[in-house]
Design an enzyme around this catalytic site. Structure first.
Site, PDB file in Angstrom:
ATOM      1  N   PRO A   2       0.823  -1.208   0.000  1.00 24.09           N
ATOM      2  CA  PRO A   2       0.000   0.000   0.000  1.00 24.09           C
ATOM      3  C   PRO A   2       0.861   1.263   0.000  1.00 24.09           C
ATOM      4  CG  PRO A   2      -0.812  -1.589   1.602  1.00 24.09           C
ATOM      5  CD  PRO A   2       0.508  -2.105   1.119  1.00 24.09           C
ATOM      6  N   GLU A   3       0.547   2.188  -0.905  1.00 24.93           N
ATOM      7  CA  GLU A   3       1.285   3.441  -1.003  1.00 24.93           C
ATOM      8  C   GLU A   3       0.355   4.578  -0.599  1.00 24.93           C
ATOM      9  OE1 GLU A   3       3.273   3.598  -4.808  1.00 24.93           O
ATOM     10  OE2 GLU A   3       4.056   1.577  -4.592  1.00 24.93           O
ATOM     11  N   LYS A  57       2.614   7.403   4.813  1.00 20.90           N
ATOM     12  CA  LYS A  57       1.784   6.203   4.708  1.00 20.90           C
ATOM     13  C   LYS A  57       1.282   5.740   6.076  1.00 20.90           C
ATOM     14  CE  LYS A  57       4.853   4.066   1.973  1.00 20.90           C
ATOM     15  NZ  LYS A  57       5.439   3.037   1.093  1.00 20.90           N
ATOM     16  N   HIS A  90      -4.844 -14.238  10.379  1.00 22.52           N
ATOM     17  CA  HIS A  90      -4.095 -12.998  10.180  1.00 22.52           C
ATOM     18  C   HIS A  90      -4.870 -11.741  10.587  1.00 22.52           C
ATOM     19  CE1 HIS A  90      -1.365 -15.639   8.157  1.00 22.52           C
ATOM     20  NE2 HIS A  90      -2.133 -15.787   7.096  1.00 22.52           N
ATOM     21  N   ARG A 109       1.801 -10.913   6.439  1.00 23.04           N
ATOM     22  CA  ARG A 109       3.256 -10.830   6.649  1.00 23.04           C
ATOM     23  C   ARG A 109       3.634 -10.194   7.983  1.00 23.04           C
ATOM     24  NH1 ARG A 109       5.716  -8.924   0.786  1.00 23.04           N
ATOM     25  NH2 ARG A 109       4.337 -10.157  -0.537  1.00 23.04           N
ATOM     26  N   LYS A 150      22.422  15.314  -5.336  1.00 22.10           N
ATOM     27  CA  LYS A 150      22.068  13.896  -5.350  1.00 22.10           C
ATOM     28  C   LYS A 150      22.600  13.195  -6.598  1.00 22.10           C
ATOM     29  CE  LYS A 150      19.536  13.941  -1.569  1.00 22.10           C
ATOM     30  NZ  LYS A 150      19.824  13.106  -0.395  1.00 22.10           N
ATOM     31  N   ARG A 259      14.364  -2.735  -6.552  1.00 21.53           N
ATOM     32  CA  ARG A 259      12.956  -2.696  -6.951  1.00 21.53           C
ATOM     33  C   ARG A 259      12.840  -2.799  -8.465  1.00 21.53           C
ATOM     34  NH1 ARG A 259       9.989  -0.400  -2.752  1.00 21.53           N
ATOM     35  NH2 ARG A 259       8.193  -1.403  -3.756  1.00 21.53           N
TER      36      ARG A 259
END
Length: 270
Positions: A2-3, A57, A90, A109, A150, A259
């Site tokens: 989830p973002e 988040k 869960h 998880r 950066k 990723r």
């Protein structure tokens, strides 16, 4: 995982059932999540919920007895269900309300969190967070200045929560494609015009994802059990070897910062 749009969707979905109502009790079935569930939460009895907000988040429940802070982790979700709803595998955590409903947290998880603080400004997990992407603070001047020193890949830079919160992997791929920027472009080579385009697109993509109820790929469901529909609009994420929706070139996939990253080698030249 989830973002930001998924957490915002969760916030909007659960708020009508929590805000202004009384917590009868909090049931902790398994305290061993990413961080152990705060012991203070087990003492909550007849506590009023004043408001619900979001930071990055994290879901923040404002109460008369401090702040409950929830994080969905990699695969967590919350549902609003009746008191007598059967407990499933869960289901680790319930906030039982006085309106016949409860907020139930499910996480296979166990990588999420339910924590407590009496002072948000001193909450340690918020110390290094950058600005909210949908706020006025996050603008092209800020992003351009932040990128100057950066040497990391642009995609990694955008996903750095100390730069800006909530631009996760799925949305970073989509944003860079829409901007025509290669995910491995070095952040400090960003031009002012590109920074302007990025900020505009970040806000546009995240707002649209929120309107669509987030993105459901595997685990995320809205609090009423419906999926998020933004997945139907994904242009490059998860589309390796499929034709680019703009030019027809095959979408490529590479690993950046451990990723999966998806891009069109023609539209997003390095």
């Amino acid at each position: 995982m989830p973002e930001l749009p998924e957490v915002e969707t969760t916030l909007k979905g659960v708020s009508p059932y929590l805000k202004g109502f009384i917590i009868e009790k909090i049931v902790v079935r398994n305290p061993k999540l990413r961080w152990e569930v705060s012991k203070e939460l087990s003492t909550f009895k007849h506590v009023k919920i004043l408001n619900l907000t979001r930071r990055a988040k994290y879901l923040i429940i404002h109460t008369e007895q401090g702040y409950i802070i929830g994080h969905l982790g990699m695969s967590g979700s919350v549902r609003i269900v009746p008191h007598d709803n059967p407990v499933n595998k869960h289901d680790h955590f319930d906030i039982v309300m006085n309106n016949g409903k409860l907020l139930r947290y499910n996480d296979a998880r166990r990588f999420g969190a339910w924590l407590w603080t009496n002072n948000l400004s001193e909450f340690h997990l918020f110390f290094k967070l950058g600005p909210e992407p949908l706020s006025e603070t996050f603008n092209s001047t800020y992003l351009f200045k932040k990128s100057r020193q950066k040497s990391t890949a642009l995609k990694t830079f955008l996903m750095d929560n100390s730069v800006v919160v909530g631009v996760g992997n799925i949305y970073a791929n989509e944003i860079l494609f829409l901007c025509g920027l290669h995910p491995q472009k070095i952040a400090k080579t960003l031009t002012k015009k590109q920074a302007e385009q990025l900020v505009f697109t970040i806000k546009q993509v995240l707002n649209e994802a929120i309107e669509q109820g987030g993105t459901t790929l595997k685990d995320f469901l809205q609090p009423d059990g419906r999926p998020g529909y933004f997945a139907q609009k994904l242009l490059v994420y998860g589309n390796k070897d499929k034709p680019c929706p703009r030019c027809g070139t095959k979408i490529k996939s590479i690993i950046i910062g451990q990723r999966n990253s998806f891009f069109c080698p023609q539209c997003q030249k390095k």
